[in-house]
Design a protein around this motif. Structure first.
Motif, PDB file in Angstrom:
ATOM      1  N   UNK A   1       0.857  -1.196   0.000  1.00 56.30           N
ATOM      2  CA  UNK A   1       0.000   0.000   0.000  1.00 56.30           C
ATOM      3  C   UNK A   1       0.891   1.243   0.000  1.00 56.30           C
ATOM      4  N   UNK A   2       1.976   1.160   0.790  1.00 57.97           N
ATOM      5  CA  UNK A   2       2.935   2.271   0.839  1.00 57.97           C
ATOM      6  C   UNK A   2       3.665   2.442  -0.482  1.00 57.97           C
ATOM      7  N   UNK A   3       4.028   1.311  -1.095  1.00 55.96           N
ATOM      8  CA  UNK A   3       4.716   1.374  -2.399  1.00 55.96           C
ATOM      9  C   UNK A   3       3.763   1.979  -3.446  1.00 55.96           C
ATOM     10  N   UNK A   4       2.524   1.488  -3.437  1.00 57.89           N
ATOM     11  CA  UNK A   4       1.532   1.978  -4.416  1.00 57.89           C
ATOM     12  C   UNK A   4       1.330   3.477  -4.287  1.00 57.89           C
ATOM     13  N   UNK A   5       1.282   3.942  -3.045  1.00 50.85           N
ATOM     14  CA  UNK A   5       1.042   5.363  -2.793  1.00 50.85           C
ATOM     15  C   UNK A   5       2.221   6.216  -3.275  1.00 50.85           C
ATOM     16  N   UNK A   6       3.423   5.814  -2.901  1.00 50.82           N
ATOM     17  CA  UNK A   6       4.586   6.657  -3.251  1.00 50.82           C
ATOM     18  C   UNK A   6       4.846   6.615  -4.763  1.00 50.82           C
ATOM     19  N   UNK A   7       4.648   5.445  -5.372  1.00 51.12           N
ATOM     20  CA  UNK A   7       4.900   5.365  -6.821  1.00 51.12           C
ATOM     21  C   UNK A   7       3.867   6.222  -7.561  1.00 51.12           C
ATOM     22  N   UNK A   8       2.596   6.165  -7.126  1.00 53.82           N
ATOM     23  CA  UNK A   8       1.567   6.983  -7.781  1.00 53.82           C
ATOM     24  C   UNK A   8       1.901   8.462  -7.621  1.00 53.82           C
ATOM     25  N   UNK A   9       2.315   8.854  -6.429  1.00 56.96           N
ATOM     26  CA  UNK A   9       2.657  10.263  -6.198  1.00 56.96           C
ATOM     27  C   UNK A   9       3.834  10.692  -7.091  1.00 56.96           C
ATOM     28  N   UNK A  10       4.874   9.853  -7.143  1.00 58.57           N
ATOM     29  CA  UNK A  10       6.055  10.215  -7.948  1.00 58.57           C
ATOM     30  C   UNK A  10       5.705  10.295  -9.436  1.00 58.57           C
ATOM     31  N   UNK A  11       4.857   9.352  -9.893  1.00 57.55           N
ATOM     32  CA  UNK A  11       4.463   9.378 -11.304  1.00 57.55           C
ATOM     33  C   UNK A  11       3.649  10.639 -11.599  1.00 57.55           C
ATOM     34  N   UNK A  12       2.797  11.049 -10.664  1.00 53.54           N
ATOM     35  CA  UNK A  12       1.997  12.259 -10.862  1.00 53.54           C
ATOM     36  C   UNK A  12       2.845  13.520 -10.812  1.00 53.54           C
ATOM     37  N   UNK A  13       3.872  13.508  -9.993  1.00 48.08           N
ATOM     38  CA  UNK A  13       4.737  14.694  -9.874  1.00 48.08           C
ATOM     39  C   UNK A  13       5.642  14.828 -11.102  1.00 48.08           C
ATOM     40  N   UNK A  14       6.282  13.715 -11.461  1.00 49.79           N
ATOM     41  CA  UNK A  14       7.301  13.770 -12.529  1.00 49.79           C
ATOM     42  C   UNK A  14       6.671  13.632 -13.918  1.00 49.79           C
ATOM     43  N   UNK A  15       5.543  12.932 -14.005  1.00 50.41           N
ATOM     44  CA  UNK A  15       4.884  12.651 -15.293  1.00 50.41           C
ATOM     45  C   UNK A  15       5.885  12.148 -16.343  1.00 50.41           C
ATOM     46  N   UNK A  16       6.589  11.090 -16.022  1.00 48.09           N
ATOM     47  CA  UNK A  16       7.627  10.611 -16.953  1.00 48.09           C
ATOM     48  C   UNK A  16       7.020   9.875 -18.149  1.00 48.09           C
TER      49      UNK A  16
END
Ligand code: AMP
Length: 304
Positions: free
Chosen positions: A149-164
Motif C-alpha cells: 500500500x505504501x509502495x503503491x502510494x509513493x509510486x503513484x505520487x512520484x508518477x503524478x509529480x514527474x509525469x515521466x
C-alpha cells in the motif's frame, strides 16, 4: 527560462547549487521540480524516472544508465518512504547516504535528483489509500503487511509529480514491478513501466542496500538464496515436479541454522499466482525471501 531566474534566486536553494555541479539539478520541493520538468516537456524532451530509496549500488546505477540511454532527461528520486516500512527498526536502520548517492548520480550522467523531506511528500492527515487486491496478500505482502500500500502510494505520487514517459524498476523486486504495472494500467497513468534485470555480485548474491548490514560471513551465508533458486531452476528444467522441488529447497533451509526462510514460491511471472506445473503459464518465476541474522533479503529468477 523564467523558471531558471526564480530557481537561481531562491536563497534556500543557493547552498545546494554551489555545493553540487551545475549540470545535475537537485530539487527538494515539488513545485520547483514540476516547473522545471514542465519546461523540458514543452521543449519535447522525453523524461525517464528512476524511483529509489538511495544507498546506491550497481543495481540502482544500472536503472539510471538505462534511463539515461533511453530518455533526454533522467530524474532519480531518493526518498526512504516511511509508509512502505511495516517494521520501525527496518526503517530506522535503513542505510542512508545521500551525498555519496548524488556523487554517483553525477558520475552516471543523471540530469535531475529529487530528494524531498517526508513532510514534503506526506501531509499530516492522509485519507487516500491504495489497495492492490490479492497482489498485496501474497509473498512479500503476506510477510510485510501494508508494504505494498505504501509502495503503491509513493509510486503513484512520484508518477503524478514527474509525469515521466518511462519509469524504471528492478526485476529483483518482481512483485513490486508486477504491481506497478497493474497500478498504471488500472489507473490509466500514461507511462511505460520498464523492468531491469537483477544485478548480482560475482558470487551470485543479488545486490541490495540491505547487504551493507551483512558481515562478510553473513554475505557467504546469504548465498543460499541464490543457490536455492538455481538448484530449483535446474530441477524444474530437468522435469522435476513442483512439489518435489519445493521439498528439497525447504529441507536445505532446515539444515542451515544461520538463515531463516520466509517463503519459496513457484509462480506465473505475469500474475504471480502459484502454479502446479510449468505448463500452466508461458513463463514462471521462482521467488524467495528470508533472513540472514537480522537482515531480510529477497531474490527471484525466471525459469526461462
Ligand atoms: P530501492 O532503493 O531498494 O527501493 O530500489 C530502487 C530500485 O532499484 C527498485 O526498482 C529496485 O528493484 C531496483 N534494484 C534494487 N536492487 C537491484 C538489483 N540488484 N538489480 C537491479 N535493480 C535493483
Amino acid at each position: 527560462m523564467i523558471f531558471h531566474t526564480i530557481y537561481k534566486n531562491n536563497r534556500t536553494f543557493a547552498p545546494l547549487l554551489t555545493r553540487f555541479n551545475n549540470k545535475m539539478e537537485i530539487f527538494r520541493e515539488i513545485g520547483q521540480l514540476t516547473c522545471y520538468l514542465k519546461n523540458k516537456r514543452l521543449n519535447g524532451k522525453k523524461i525517464g524516472l528512476v524511483p529509489t530509496m538511495g544507498a546506491f549500488h550497481e543495481g540502482h546505477l544500472t536503472l539510471v544508465k538505462r534511463s539515461v540511454k533511453e530518455n533526454d532527461i533522467t530524474v532519480c528520486s531518493i526518498f526512504v518512504n516511511p509508509t512502505q516500512f511495516n517494521n520501525p527498526e527496518d526503517l530506522e536502520k535503513y542505510p542512508r547516504n545521500v551525498d555519496k548517492d548524488i556523487e554517483m548520480l553525477k558520475a552516471n550522467c543523471c540530469d535531475v535528483v529529487f530528494c524531498p523531506e517526508v513532510s514534503t511528500m506526506y501531509r499530516k492527515e492522509r485519507i487516500v489509500q491504495i489497495r492492490l487486491g490479492y497482489l498485496e496478500e501474497i509473498m512479500e505482502g503476506k510477510f510485510r503487511p501494508g508494504h505494498f500500500q505504501g509502495v503503491g502510494l509513493i509510486v503513484t505520487k512520484l508518477l503524478n509529480i514527474v509525469k515521466p514517459d518511462r519509469a524504471y524498476f528492478g526485476l529483483k523486486d518482481l512483485q513490486q514491478f508486477v504491481l506497478v504495472k497493474k497500478l498504471v494500467e488500472e489507473l490509466n497513468i500514461d507511462v511505460e513501466i520498464c523492468g531491469v534485470p537483477t544485478v548480482r555480485n560475482e558470487k551470485g548474491l543479488a545486490l541490495s542496500s540491505r547487504n551493507e548490514r551483512l558481515s562478510e560471513r553473513e554475505k557467504e551465508q546469504a548465498l543460499i538464496f541464490n543457490r536455492s533458486l538455481r538448484l530449483a531452476q535446474e530441477m524444474l528444467k530437468n522435469g522435476g515436479k513442483i512439489k518435489e522441488v519445493r521439498d528439497v529447497i525447504l529441507k536445505n533451509f532446515q539444515k542451515d541454522n544461520s538463515v531463516k526462510l520466509e517463503y519459496f514460491e513457484i509462480v506465473d511471472s505475469e500474475t504471480l499466482r502459484n502454479i502446479d506445473s510449468l505448463n500452466d503459464c508461458d513463463n514462471a518465476s521462482l521467488c524467495i525471501a528470508g533472513y540472514v541474522g537480522k537482515v531480510r533479503l529477497i531474490d527471484n529468477i525466471s525459469i526461462n
